[in-house]
Design an enzyme around this catalytic site. Structure first.
Site, mmCIF file in Angstrom:
data_model
loop_
_atom_site.group_PDB
_atom_site.id
_atom_site.type_symbol
_atom_site.label_atom_id
_atom_site.label_comp_id
_atom_site.label_asym_id
_atom_site.label_seq_id
_atom_site.Cartn_x
_atom_site.Cartn_y
_atom_site.Cartn_z
ATOM 1 N N THR A 18 44.808 28.399 -33.902
ATOM 2 C CA THR A 18 43.420 28.559 -34.310
ATOM 3 C C THR A 18 42.590 28.890 -33.066
ATOM 4 O OG1 THR A 18 42.964 26.207 -34.026
ATOM 5 C CG2 THR A 18 43.643 26.905 -36.204
ATOM 6 N N ARG A 22 37.193 22.908 -34.175
ATOM 7 C CA ARG A 22 36.103 22.615 -35.109
ATOM 8 C C ARG A 22 36.302 21.226 -35.670
ATOM 9 N NH1 ARG A 22 34.752 28.078 -38.632
ATOM 10 N NH2 ARG A 22 34.730 29.352 -36.759
ATOM 11 N N SER A 113 30.374 28.236 -36.668
ATOM 12 C CA SER A 113 30.152 29.422 -37.487
ATOM 13 C C SER A 113 29.395 29.136 -38.778
ATOM 14 C CB SER A 113 31.489 30.095 -37.766
ATOM 15 O OG SER A 113 31.284 31.328 -38.365
ATOM 16 N N HIS A 114 30.034 29.368 -39.914
ATOM 17 C CA HIS A 114 29.349 29.251 -41.203
ATOM 18 C C HIS A 114 29.357 27.827 -41.733
ATOM 19 C CE1 HIS A 114 33.576 29.863 -41.542
ATOM 20 N NE2 HIS A 114 33.575 29.240 -42.696
ATOM 21 N N ASP A 277 25.544 34.796 -40.577
ATOM 22 C CA ASP A 277 25.998 33.403 -40.628
ATOM 23 C C ASP A 277 25.518 32.605 -39.417
ATOM 24 O OD1 ASP A 277 27.657 34.503 -38.685
ATOM 25 O OD2 ASP A 277 29.340 33.199 -39.221
ATOM 26 N N ASP A 279 26.662 31.714 -36.492
ATOM 27 C CA ASP A 279 26.784 32.258 -35.130
ATOM 28 C C ASP A 279 26.582 33.769 -35.075
ATOM 29 O OD1 ASP A 279 29.207 32.577 -36.486
ATOM 30 O OD2 ASP A 279 30.343 32.656 -34.620
ATOM 31 N N ASP A 281 28.079 36.379 -36.451
ATOM 32 C CA ASP A 281 29.139 37.399 -36.450
ATOM 33 C C ASP A 281 29.450 37.938 -37.842
ATOM 34 O OD1 ASP A 281 30.378 35.081 -37.271
ATOM 35 O OD2 ASP A 281 31.985 35.137 -35.774
ATOM 36 N N ARG A 282 28.910 37.297 -38.877
ATOM 37 C CA ARG A 282 29.177 37.791 -40.236
ATOM 38 C C ARG A 282 27.965 38.497 -40.815
ATOM 39 N NH1 ARG A 282 32.710 33.400 -43.546
ATOM 40 N NH2 ARG A 282 34.095 32.801 -41.850
ATOM 41 N N THR A 344 44.526 37.188 -40.676
ATOM 42 C CA THR A 344 43.135 36.739 -40.688
ATOM 43 C C THR A 344 42.715 36.240 -39.304
ATOM 44 O OG1 THR A 344 43.230 36.171 -43.018
ATOM 45 C CG2 THR A 344 41.630 34.971 -41.686
ATOM 46 N N GLU A 363 36.896 42.176 -42.083
ATOM 47 C CA GLU A 363 37.547 41.139 -42.856
ATOM 48 C C GLU A 363 36.784 40.935 -44.154
ATOM 49 O OE1 GLU A 363 39.593 37.791 -40.630
ATOM 50 O OE2 GLU A 363 37.646 37.881 -39.643
ATOM 51 N N GLU A 364 37.513 40.501 -45.184
ATOM 52 C CA GLU A 364 36.896 40.250 -46.488
ATOM 53 C C GLU A 364 35.857 39.134 -46.437
ATOM 54 O OE1 GLU A 364 37.517 37.058 -47.748
ATOM 55 O OE2 GLU A 364 38.789 36.802 -45.988
ATOM 56 N N SER A 365 35.910 38.312 -45.389
ATOM 57 C CA SER A 365 35.008 37.169 -45.273
ATOM 58 C C SER A 365 33.666 37.564 -44.673
ATOM 59 C CB SER A 365 35.667 36.093 -44.422
ATOM 60 O OG SER A 365 36.094 36.645 -43.185
ATOM 61 N N LYS A 376 33.353 40.185 -34.354
ATOM 62 C CA LYS A 376 32.622 40.776 -35.452
ATOM 63 C C LYS A 376 31.141 40.586 -35.197
ATOM 64 C CE LYS A 376 33.633 36.768 -38.428
ATOM 65 N NZ LYS A 376 34.762 36.029 -37.869
ATOM 66 N N ARG A 496 42.628 29.468 -50.348
ATOM 67 C CA ARG A 496 41.925 30.716 -50.652
ATOM 68 C C ARG A 496 42.858 31.601 -51.481
ATOM 69 N NH1 ARG A 496 37.620 29.817 -47.544
ATOM 70 N NH2 ARG A 496 37.778 29.499 -45.284
#
Ligand code: VG1
Ligand code: CO
Length: 543
Positions: A18, A22, A113-114, A277, A279, A281-282, A344, A363-365, A376, A496
């Site tokens: 990872t 987190r 992040s999110h 999001d 941070d 990046d999304r 991912t 990415e799909e996220s 991203k 998921r």
């Protein structure tokens, strides 16, 4: 300056594979906890003596505390200089840019992040390397190894510094520069996009709603969209970073950005809606009356990127994470360029970008980005959309329909089952993994399985292999279900389930996604036994 050596013990740190640590804030607040991780990072960074380190975060609760700790530890560990965003603020892509722009050896990005923020919520630390991207697996594995034997961390005994005052201060013989969090990033965006064209579009009455979700992009969005591009004041909503994101999940999806979604579906919707999001990046993209799935957004951006000056020479290649729909593959095919399918996580794109094999990734996220940084980038994606719309002068809905008419449409959804007991989630994956070889040929309603496997990725640049990256079940005709467990949750396990159905050009392009995916959803439960294993009859989050 005296360096203090604080005794510590190995701890349960970052999971191997990872890209960051987190945990709940309460975990990070334990004595030695954040320090252990930061020291483990510093212990594996080669060449840190005299080097530049970038530090910043998304402004969530505990951000300032850890920044002060990290600065003192960087001084004790021999770094030459630390660059910190004003108020401790850097979006992840802005930090990536600074690392690259100033030749830093790396950076500490403080964010979950999110995930939600606040005293009872989440915190995180990740280390990015000198290309500006997340540390590759060999580095994260070395950091993890270090956490299993760490016995001390180093610090200097100096008072906290003022994180809000721009300028340079000395901490234990090391220079700390507090820099404007936005300026360099905004300048980079001006090199990539035609700000004049977007400004003219805004002046011509084009309206936008940008939801910063009380997270890090607020200052970036105010500066870029309202000040530099002339969108009306109020265009940026929730534009002040809050330590608890106003009690929301700063996750730009249809559940957590529902207010934006409802606005965009209403009679007085502006022309364009977007969110980012925690941070930064999304990104979430919603046109007037038209939600664009992140997978479609990647494909549509790739198909039109040449309209922006930063990409007018065309794309070298496209890369997408495995669970992301194959919509981008069809664009790559039409453009005659390669499309790479990676596991991912953004770190897998870094090698492709560094090697000049890909220009745009996604990415799909809700993550999209390019070779301008190694993360991203939410605001970047919004600007590329705006630039494309300013050139093509059509609504988002028309652009989407136009795209599908040419390439076909990948109906897509992700179903998340959150907070599952870890043993139950692991049992589901283990049983399905064992069942994969027998699946091809089996029928579920109108669907017949063509192939099934556990995704394994061999990096085309360095040959490293990442196995067990998600279970894929492919059906005849191009539909697909993917099952994987989240690596970013902090409570139990999250399953998921990624659902994708392809309709070729000339087919049913204007249908509702849930209806189009109904057979796949039923098949997914029958194949994996979701209800049998978890007791859940419906997902917690559908995006
Ligand atoms: C999730 C997303 C993944 C993304 C990762 C980090 O991971 O699915 O696509 O790269 O979060 O995003 P997972 O393992 O929970 O599915 V971010 O914005 O948290 O840096
Ligand atoms: Co993020």
């Amino acid at each position: 300056m005296t360096i203090s050596t604080i005794k510590t013990a190995p701890y349960e740190g970052q999971k191997p594979g990872t890209s960051g640590l987190r945990k709940k804030v309460k975990v990070f607040q334990q004595p030695n906890y954040a320090e252990n991780f930061i020291q483990s990072v510093f212990d594996v960074v080669e060449g840190k003596e005299g080097a530049l380190l970038v530090i910043g975060g998304d402004g969530r609760f505990h951000n300032r505390t850890v920044i002060q700790q990290a600065i003192r530890m960087a001084a004790a560990n021999g770094f030459g200089k630390v660059m910190v965003g004003q108020g401790g603020i850097f979006s992840t892509p802005a930090a990536s840019n600074l690392i690259r722009q100033y030749g830093a050896i790396g950076g500490l990005i403080l964010s979950a992040s999110h995930n939600p923020g606040g005293p009872d919520e989440d915190f995180g630390i990740k280390y990015n390397v000198s290309n500006g991207g997340p540390a590759p697996e060999k580095v994260t594995d070395a950091i993890f190894q270090r956490t299993t034997s760490i016995d001390r961390w180093l610090t200097v005994e100096t008072p906290d510094i003022d994180l809000d005052a721009l300028g340079t201060v000395d901490v234990g013989g090391m220079t700390v520069e507090i820099v404007d969090s936005v300026a360099d990033y905004a300048a980079l965006m001006e090199t990539l996009f035609d700000f004049d064209a977007i400004r003219a579009m805004a002046a011509g009455g084009f309206r936008m709603a940008f939801d910063a979700m009380s997270a890090v992009t607020g200052p970036y969005a105010h500066e870029i969209f309202e000040k530099r591009l002339g969108f009306a004041p109020g265009t940026v909503r929730n534009g002040t970073p809050l330590e608890d994101f106003g009690h929301h999940h700063p996750d730009p999806n249809l559940v957590h950005a529902k207010a934006l979604y409802d606005l965009m579906m209403s009679a007085d919707a502006p022309d364009f809606g977007a969110a980012s999001d925690g941070d930064g990046d999304r990104n979430l993209i919603i046109g007037k009356g038209r939600f664009v799935t992140p997978s479609d957004s990647l494909a549509m951006l790739a198909a039109n990127a040449h309209l922006a000056k930063g990409y007018k020479a065309g794309l070298k290649g496209i890369a997408r994470s495995m669970p992301t729909s194959a919509a981008a593959d069809r664009v790559a095919q039409a453009l005659g360029i390669a499309c790479y399918e990676t596991p991912t996580g953004w770190k897998f794109f870094g090698n492709l970008l560094d090697a000049g094999m890909a220009t745009i990734c996604g990415e799909e996220s809700a993550g999209t980005g390019s070779d301008h940084v190694r993360e991203k980038d939410g605001v970047w994606a919004v600007l590329l959309w705006l630039n494309i719309l300013a050139v093509r002068k059509i609504p988002v809905d028309d652009l989407a329909r136009d795209h599908w008419a040419r390439f076909g449409r990948n109906y897509y959804a992700r179903h998340d089952y959150e907070g599952l007991p870890t043993d139950k989630a692991n049992a589901l994956i283990a049983e399905l993994t064992a069942a994969l070889p027998a699946l091809p040929g089996k029928r579920f309603g109108p669907l017949t399985i063509a192939a099934a496997d556990s995704f394994s990725y061999a990096d085309p640049v360095d040959g490293s292999v990442s196995a067990n990256q998600g279970l894929r079940v492919m059906f005849e005709g191009g539909s697909r279900v993917v099952f994987r467990l989240s690596g970013t949750g902090t409570e139990g396990a999250t399953l998921r389930v990624y659902l994708e159905r392809y309709e070729p050009a000339g087919g049913a392009l204007d249908e509702e996604t849930p209806a189009m995916l109904a057979d796949l959803i039923a098949a997914a439960d029958a194949i994996a036994g979701i209800e049998r294993h978890t007791g859940r009859t419906a997902p917690d989050v559908v995006t």
